[in-house]
Design an enzyme around this catalytic site. Sequence first.
Site, mmCIF file in Angstrom:
data_model
loop_
_atom_site.group_PDB
_atom_site.id
_atom_site.type_symbol
_atom_site.label_atom_id
_atom_site.label_comp_id
_atom_site.label_asym_id
_atom_site.label_seq_id
_atom_site.Cartn_x
_atom_site.Cartn_y
_atom_site.Cartn_z
ATOM 1 N N CYS A 1 0.825 -1.217 0.000
ATOM 2 C CA CYS A 1 0.000 0.000 0.000
ATOM 3 C C CYS A 1 0.853 1.259 0.000
ATOM 4 C CB CYS A 1 -0.863 0.054 1.260
ATOM 5 S SG CYS A 1 -2.056 -1.269 1.432
ATOM 6 N N CYS B 1 -2.915 5.002 2.701
ATOM 7 C CA CYS B 1 -4.028 4.056 2.566
ATOM 8 C C CYS B 1 -4.837 3.972 3.859
ATOM 9 C CB CYS B 1 -3.513 2.674 2.197
ATOM 10 S SG CYS B 1 -4.851 1.537 1.751
ATOM 11 N N CYS C 1 -2.615 -2.939 -3.531
ATOM 12 C CA CYS C 1 -3.886 -2.730 -2.849
ATOM 13 C C CYS C 1 -4.890 -2.159 -3.852
ATOM 14 C CB CYS C 1 -3.662 -1.752 -1.693
ATOM 15 S SG CYS C 1 -5.162 -1.200 -0.873
ATOM 16 N N CYS D 1 -5.864 1.801 -2.511
ATOM 17 C CA CYS D 1 -4.987 2.969 -2.693
ATOM 18 C C CYS D 1 -4.190 2.929 -3.994
ATOM 19 C CB CYS D 1 -4.051 3.130 -1.505
ATOM 20 S SG CYS D 1 -2.788 1.832 -1.369
#
Length: 194
Positions: A38, A42, A69, A72
Amino acid sequence: MLDQNKISKDTMWEATVTCNPEYDGKFFYAIKTTGIFCRPSCKSKTPKYKNVSYFFDAANAQKAGYRPCKRCRPDLKIKKYDPLESIIEDTKRIIENNYRKNIHLIDIASDVGVSPFYLNRLFKDRTGYTPRMFLEKARIEQAKELLLTTTLNSTEVGYQVGYISISSFYNAFKRSTGLTPSQFQANYVETTTE
């Protein structure tokens, strides 16, 4: 690429826990238990410290076997990613392309994939307008254009831009411009002939 020695692990952990967007693009964190990496900003659930690894670019995180992810989007080549921005832009596009129709919040929300309540609140927070207000603004902007560039009368313009009731059109136009459609046309003629 940022030198790993310039940001301490404690600083990266603090940025991760606080979802600090200032560190987006400077490093990425990966969670061993989920296999996901991430951006520091995030809003996903805070991982356990012992399960976190840090990378200074997305390619290295992916080489290490982590997948990006979906919230994000650290794989995108943009410094900051705001997943809510696409909801706002899609809502604007739907309204601008369909202002002539009798469109409802529930239909727009369904199209962008959120609840009507959430869309109303998010759109107002981000733009200062509710979707209904934005629809009215789009209709009035188009009405002003038609009043100045066509031979349509006020009633025809009202129907042309999506109003079912002419009194609703007149009220919305006056609320937006401070003038009736006829006064708006007259003012434009006066300013262009002076």
